[in-house]
Every structure is written in C-alpha cells, then in structure tokens.
Design an enzyme around this catalytic site. Structure first.
Site, short mmCIF file in Angstrom:
data_model
loop_
_atom_site.label_atom_id
_atom_site.label_comp_id
_atom_site.label_asym_id
_atom_site.label_seq_id
_atom_site.Cartn_x
_atom_site.Cartn_y
_atom_site.Cartn_z
N HIS A 73 77.25 -23.09 -38.29
CA HIS A 73 75.71 -23.33 -37.19
C HIS A 73 74.90 -23.59 -37.90
CE1 HIS A 73 79.06 -22.59 -33.60
NE2 HIS A 73 79.98 -23.37 -34.16
N LYS A 101 66.76 -16.88 -37.46
CA LYS A 101 67.76 -16.47 -36.12
C LYS A 101 67.28 -14.19 -36.73
CE LYS A 101 71.20 -20.20 -35.05
NZ LYS A 101 72.23 -20.66 -35.64
N TYR A 139 70.96 -12.63 -29.88
CA TYR A 139 69.80 -13.19 -30.97
C TYR A 139 68.63 -13.54 -30.82
CZ TYR A 139 73.38 -17.79 -31.13
OH TYR A 139 74.60 -18.51 -30.55
N ASP A 175 84.45 -26.80 -33.11
CA ASP A 175 84.28 -26.39 -34.59
C ASP A 175 85.60 -26.36 -35.28
OD1 ASP A 175 81.51 -25.05 -34.13
OD2 ASP A 175 82.35 -22.77 -33.83
C1 LIG Z 1 73.75 -23.23 -29.17
C2 LIG Z 1 72.90 -23.50 -27.36
C3 LIG Z 1 74.04 -24.28 -27.00
N1 LIG Z 1 73.57 -24.10 -26.20
C4 LIG Z 1 74.71 -25.24 -24.79
C5 LIG Z 1 75.49 -26.32 -25.37
C6 LIG Z 1 76.68 -26.01 -25.06
O1 LIG Z 1 77.09 -25.69 -23.91
C7 LIG Z 1 77.01 -24.77 -24.74
C8 LIG Z 1 78.13 -23.81 -25.36
O2 LIG Z 1 77.56 -24.30 -27.27
P1 LIG Z 1 78.19 -23.91 -28.62
O3 LIG Z 1 80.09 -24.40 -28.46
O4 LIG Z 1 77.34 -24.92 -29.75
O5 LIG Z 1 77.82 -22.59 -28.95
P2 LIG Z 1 78.29 -21.59 -30.22
O6 LIG Z 1 79.57 -22.10 -30.82
O7 LIG Z 1 78.11 -19.85 -29.33
O8 LIG Z 1 77.35 -21.46 -30.97
C9 LIG Z 1 76.56 -20.99 -31.36
O9 LIG Z 1 76.75 -20.58 -32.81
C10 LIG Z 1 76.32 -18.96 -33.81
C11 LIG Z 1 77.23 -19.08 -34.13
C12 LIG Z 1 74.72 -19.85 -33.78
O10 LIG Z 1 74.43 -19.28 -34.83
C13 LIG Z 1 74.41 -20.14 -32.73
O11 LIG Z 1 72.70 -20.44 -33.05
C14 LIG Z 1 74.66 -21.25 -31.83
O12 LIG Z 1 75.24 -21.91 -33.09
O13 LIG Z 1 75.36 -24.28 -24.15
C15 LIG Z 1 72.26 -24.02 -25.43
O14 LIG Z 1 72.21 -24.79 -23.97
N2 LIG Z 1 71.88 -23.69 -26.12
C16 LIG Z 1 72.31 -23.95 -27.40
O15 LIG Z 1 70.88 -22.86 -27.77
#
Ligand SMILES: Cc1cn([C@H]2C[C@H](O)[C@@H](COP(=O)(O)OP(=O)(O)O[C@H]3O[C@@H](C)C(=O)[C@@H](O)[C@H]3O)O2)c(=O)[nH]c1=O
Length: 180
Positions: free
Chosen positions: A62, A72, A132, A168
C-alpha cells in the site's frame, strides 16, 4: 538507538535501547530528537494499530500518492511480522527494489519507511498487533496498491497462500500501478 542502513535508499531498521530491570523493561519507542539526529525528519500526525488473528495474513502493498504520500514507522507489540518496503520513487537509484525484515515483540525492531515507498507485511504468528506512525493523514482517494506477489518485484514472502483483504486480492501489477 541503533540505526541499521538497508540497501533501499532511506529505509532503515531502528533498534531501541532497552533498559531492563527486575520489574521488566523500559524503552523509548519514539523520540523525535534522536530520530532527527539520524536524519529521520518525519513529523508524525497519525498512529495506527492493526490486529491480525492468524499467521499468514498479508496486508499490502500500500501507498498514498502525491501530497498524501506517507512516511511510516512500524513496530510490533505482540507476535511478529515480515515487514516490506518497496521503492516506488521514479528516478531513485533503488527504484523497484524491496527490503524485508522481521519485526517482533521480542526484537523490538522498527522499520522506518520514508515517503515514496509501497509498504506491506505478513504475520508470522497468530494474534499479531502492529503499530505504526504516519506523517500524513489517511486519504482514501489517494490510496493505491500493488499486488503482493508481483513477479517483477519477486518479494521473498515467507508465506505461499496468504490471507488477503478483498481489496488486496485485486490490486494492480507493478506494470499497471499508478505512481502519480
Ligand atoms: C489505512 C487506514 C484505513 N482506514 C479504514 C479504511 C478501511 O475501511 C479500513 C481498513 O483499511 P485497509 O483494508 O486499507 O487496512 P490495511 O489493509 O491494514 O491497510 C494498511 O496496510 C498497511 C500495510 C499499511 O502500510 C497501512 O498504511 C494501511 O494501508 O480502515 C482508516 O480509517 N484510516 C487509515 O489510515
């Protein structure tokens, strides 16, 4: 704090100084001044936590584009992960190169991922909690990704069939990824 350079420009592994005694331990998990001395100048504005129930959960790769790009600082407070940063800075001498390392609640290591990297990790143990910091706020519209198993990147993940989110599963390849 020990700072270990990697072969991806700007990506470093941090090893905090641990003070142990009969009660347990203490360490500074982040100190802006110490980080600054080592050239790590991000001003963090958001702290994130993710919990994964099983080993083999893979999140990534991501990143956020443009002015929403995020540096990060990643660490693990329970369990362990294989944490990966990929250089997606066009023009960087390490463009397209990845670095991966194990972060765990035992080794207390942290990965500093500068802006301009795609980031991902896979859990090596059940019940793993990752914390993080990010230096730019989440911006859903700028959220992008690259397939975890892209053959061009050929990341040596320690899992063959990971548990992925729906998002993903359908990320583009390195070739089709949107870097701007
Ligand atoms: C990343 C993020 C997600 N969200 C919300 C969006 C979604 O509905 C829910 C889950 O999001 P994701 O499926 O994208 O979560 P995830 O797959 O855990 O995404 C994370 O992966 C790692 C590897 C990173 O480096 C992060 O920056 C982030 O991208 O949370 C936020 O509200 N704030 C945030 O900062």
């Amino acid at each position: 704090m020990k700072v270990i350079e990697t072969d991806v420009l700007g990506v470093v592994v941090l090893e905090p100084l641990l003070f142990g005694d009969h009660r347990g331990y203490f360490f500074e998990s982040y100190n802006e001044r110490t980080a600054g001395i080592h050239g790590l100048t991000a001003r963090f504005v958001q702290d994130n936590e993710s919990f994964s129930e099983k080993a083999g959960v893979l999140r990534g790769l991501h990143y956020q584009i443009g002015e929403h790009a995020q540096a990060k600082l990643v660490r693990v407070v329970s369990g362990s992960i294989f944490d990966v940063a990929v250089d997606i800075r066009k023009g960087s001498e390490t463009f397209g190169r990845w670095f991966g390392t194990v972060l765990s609640d035992r080794n207390k290591r942290q990965l500093y991922v500068p802006k301009g990297m795609a980031h991902g990790f896979c859990t090596l143990e059940a019940e793993t909690t990752v914390l993080y910091k990010a230096d730019a706020f989440y911006h859903a519209v700028s959220d992008r990704g690259i397939r975890w198993d892209d053959p061009h990147l050929a990341i040596d993940w320690p899992v063959d069939v990971p548990i992925l989110s729906g998002k993903d599963e359908s990320l583009p390849s390195w070739e089709d990824a949107d870097f701007e």
